[in-house]
Write a protein that holds these residues in place. Structure first.
Motif, PDB file in Angstrom:
ATOM      1  N   GLY A  26       4.503  -7.089  10.278  1.00  0.00           N
ATOM      2  CA  GLY A  26       5.359  -6.656   9.160  1.00  0.00           C
ATOM      3  C   GLY A  26       4.887  -5.368   8.607  1.00  0.00           C
ATOM      4  N   LYS A  27       3.486  -4.716   9.139  1.00  0.00           N
ATOM      5  CA  LYS A  27       3.111  -3.473   8.466  1.00  0.00           C
ATOM      6  C   LYS A  27       4.335  -2.405   8.191  1.00  0.00           C
ATOM      7  N   GLU A  28       4.978  -2.160   9.467  1.00  0.00           N
ATOM      8  CA  GLU A  28       6.184  -1.242   9.526  1.00  0.00           C
ATOM      9  C   GLU A  28       7.135  -1.530   8.491  1.00  0.00           C
ATOM     10  N   GLU A  29       7.678  -2.723   8.263  1.00  0.00           N
ATOM     11  CA  GLU A  29       8.639  -3.311   7.266  1.00  0.00           C
ATOM     12  C   GLU A  29       7.941  -2.903   5.816  1.00  0.00           C
ATOM     13  N   VAL A  30       6.838  -3.181   5.755  1.00  0.00           N
ATOM     14  CA  VAL A  30       6.082  -2.909   4.302  1.00  0.00           C
ATOM     15  C   VAL A  30       5.947  -1.358   4.262  1.00  0.00           C
ATOM     16  N   GLU A  31       5.658  -0.596   5.011  1.00  0.00           N
ATOM     17  CA  GLU A  31       5.608   0.711   4.805  1.00  0.00           C
ATOM     18  C   GLU A  31       7.168   1.315   4.450  1.00  0.00           C
ATOM     19  N   LYS A  32       7.980   0.616   4.881  1.00  0.00           N
ATOM     20  CA  LYS A  32       9.432   1.090   4.724  1.00  0.00           C
ATOM     21  C   LYS A  32       9.770   0.702   3.057  1.00  0.00           C
ATOM     22  N   TRP A  33       9.229  -0.579   2.940  1.00  0.00           N
ATOM     23  CA  TRP A  33       9.501  -0.887   1.704  1.00  0.00           C
ATOM     24  C   TRP A  33       8.841  -0.231   0.519  1.00  0.00           C
ATOM     25  N   VAL A  34       7.347   0.157   0.618  1.00  0.00           N
ATOM     26  CA  VAL A  34       7.001   0.992  -0.307  1.00  0.00           C
ATOM     27  C   VAL A  34       7.285   2.352  -0.251  1.00  0.00           C
ATOM     28  N   SER A  35       7.828   2.832   0.632  1.00  0.00           N
ATOM     29  CA  SER A  35       8.483   4.243   0.436  1.00  0.00           C
ATOM     30  C   SER A  35       9.771   4.314  -0.320  1.00  0.00           C
ATOM     31  N   LEU A  36      10.144   3.081  -0.560  1.00  0.00           N
ATOM     32  CA  LEU A  36      11.571   3.228  -1.455  1.00  0.00           C
ATOM     33  C   LEU A  36      11.301   2.895  -2.933  1.00  0.00           C
ATOM     34  N   ILE A  37       9.898   2.604  -3.098  1.00  0.00           N
ATOM     35  CA  ILE A  37       9.550   1.955  -4.459  1.00  0.00           C
ATOM     36  C   ILE A  37       9.239   3.270  -5.235  1.00  0.00           C
ATOM     37  N   ARG A  38       9.762   3.685  -6.258  1.00  0.00           N
ATOM     38  CA  ARG A  38       9.565   4.611  -7.049  1.00  0.00           C
ATOM     39  C   ARG A  38       8.884   4.263  -8.230  1.00  0.00           C
ATOM     40  N   GLU A  39       9.180   3.308  -8.855  1.00  0.00           N
ATOM     41  CA  GLU A  39       8.176   2.745  -9.901  1.00  0.00           C
ATOM     42  C   GLU A  39       8.514   1.229  -9.662  1.00  0.00           C
ATOM     43  N   GLY A  40       7.010   0.721  -9.174  1.00  0.00           N
ATOM     44  CA  GLY A  40       6.744  -0.782  -8.962  1.00  0.00           C
ATOM     45  C   GLY A  40       5.746  -1.025  -8.385  1.00  0.00           C
ATOM     46  N   GLU A  41       5.287  -1.942  -7.879  1.00  0.00           N
ATOM     47  CA  GLU A  41       4.048  -2.347  -7.288  1.00  0.00           C
ATOM     48  C   GLU A  41       3.986  -3.388  -6.026  1.00  0.00           C
ATOM     49  N   MET A  42       2.742  -3.555  -5.468  1.00  0.00           N
ATOM     50  CA  MET A  42       2.560  -4.208  -4.463  1.00  0.00           C
ATOM     51  C   MET A  42       1.779  -5.423  -5.181  1.00  0.00           C
ATOM     52  N   ARG A  43       2.091  -6.727  -4.543  1.00  0.00           N
ATOM     53  CA  ARG A  43       1.349  -7.830  -5.350  1.00  0.00           C
ATOM     54  C   ARG A  43       1.068  -8.563  -3.888  1.00  0.00           C
ATOM     55  N   LEU A  44      -0.284  -8.974  -3.930  1.00  0.00           N
ATOM     56  CA  LEU A  44      -0.895  -9.601  -2.755  1.00  0.00           C
ATOM     57  C   LEU A  44      -1.726 -10.930  -3.175  1.00  0.00           C
ATOM     58  N   ASN A  45      -1.698 -11.906  -2.209  1.00  0.00           N
ATOM     59  CA  ASN A  45      -2.145 -13.416  -2.718  1.00  0.00           C
ATOM     60  C   ASN A  45      -3.763 -13.362  -2.726  1.00  0.00           C
ATOM     61  N   SER A  46      -4.376 -13.814  -3.773  1.00  0.00           N
ATOM     62  CA  SER A  46      -5.799 -13.698  -3.402  1.00  0.00           C
ATOM     63  C   SER A  46      -6.393 -14.668  -2.580  1.00  0.00           C
ATOM     64  N   ASP A  47      -5.860 -15.691  -2.312  1.00  0.00           N
ATOM     65  CA  ASP A  47      -6.216 -16.821  -1.404  1.00  0.00           C
ATOM     66  C   ASP A  47      -6.063 -16.395  -0.020  1.00  0.00           C
ATOM     67  N   LEU A  48      -5.832 -15.214   0.322  1.00  0.00           N
ATOM     68  CA  LEU A  48      -5.723 -14.748   1.594  1.00  0.00           C
ATOM     69  C   LEU A  48      -7.128 -14.126   1.900  1.00  0.00           C
ATOM     70  N   ASP A  49      -7.625 -13.790   3.140  1.00  0.00           N
ATOM     71  CA  ASP A  49      -8.934 -13.060   3.689  1.00  0.00           C
ATOM     72  C   ASP A  49      -8.500 -11.523   3.444  1.00  0.00           C
ATOM     73  N   TYR A  50      -9.468 -10.999   2.403  1.00  0.00           N
ATOM     74  CA  TYR A  50      -9.344  -9.891   2.223  1.00  0.00           C
ATOM     75  C   TYR A  50      -9.182  -8.679   3.420  1.00  0.00           C
ATOM     76  N   LEU A  51      -9.982  -9.111   4.435  1.00  0.00           N
ATOM     77  CA  LEU A  51      -9.769  -8.258   5.699  1.00  0.00           C
ATOM     78  C   LEU A  51      -8.152  -8.177   6.235  1.00  0.00           C
ATOM     79  N   TYR A  52      -7.753  -9.143   6.050  1.00  0.00           N
ATOM     80  CA  TYR A  52      -6.142  -9.128   6.478  1.00  0.00           C
ATOM     81  C   TYR A  52      -5.169  -8.325   5.562  1.00  0.00           C
ATOM     82  N   LEU A  53      -5.652  -8.162   4.384  1.00  0.00           N
ATOM     83  CA  LEU A  53      -4.839  -7.674   3.324  1.00  0.00           C
ATOM     84  C   LEU A  53      -5.095  -5.903   3.178  1.00  0.00           C
TER      85      LEU A  53
END
Length: 126
Positions: A26-53
């Motif tokens: 999903g990296k390509e999809e996430v890049e598409k999503w963040v390119s659409l955001i004018r005002e907003g944020e990315m929220r990440l789950n802290s339970d996941l290994d940082y290297l994957y985030l």
């Protein structure tokens, strides 16, 4: 009202499960999503290994959108990442590849859940 990593469903542009992040999807999809955001944020789950985030955090930095690593103390979730607008957009499909359901009892166990299971087993009396 249902919350996804602390944000309302109606604000979400797109989301990935923890399993998808661990599979590096999903990296390509996430890049598409963040390119659409004018005002907003990315929220990440802290339970996941940082290297994957890291690849997703780098996208947030590249597109200059804030990111927050969310610790969910109240409930366990298999949501790994959410891209959210600052206001409601009520988008129908938010999941990568139309993944509409998140299984609470998914085989994917977070580190916190694994540790909790270990201490529960050790503390039990035979």
């Amino acid at each position: 009202m249902k919350k996804y990593l602390g944000t309302e469903r109606g604000r979400i542009e797109g989301a990935l499960t923890a399993k998808q992040i661990y599979k590096r999807q999903g990296k390509e999809e996430v890049e598409k999503w963040v390119s659409l955001i004018r005002e907003g944020e990315m929220r990440l789950n802290s339970d996941l290994d940082y290297l994957y985030l890291v690849p997703y955090i780098q996208l947030a930095i590249q597109y200059k959108i804030p990111y927050v690593v969310v610790e969910s103390n109240d409930s366990e979730t298999n949501i790994g990442l959410v891209i959210a607008h600052s206001s409601a957009i009520d988008k129908d499909g938010i999941w990568l590849k139309d993944e509409e359901r998140i299984e609470k009892d998914s085989p994917l166990l977070t580190l916190k859940r694994q540790i909790k299971q270990i201490f529960t087993l050790e503390g039990e009396q035979p």
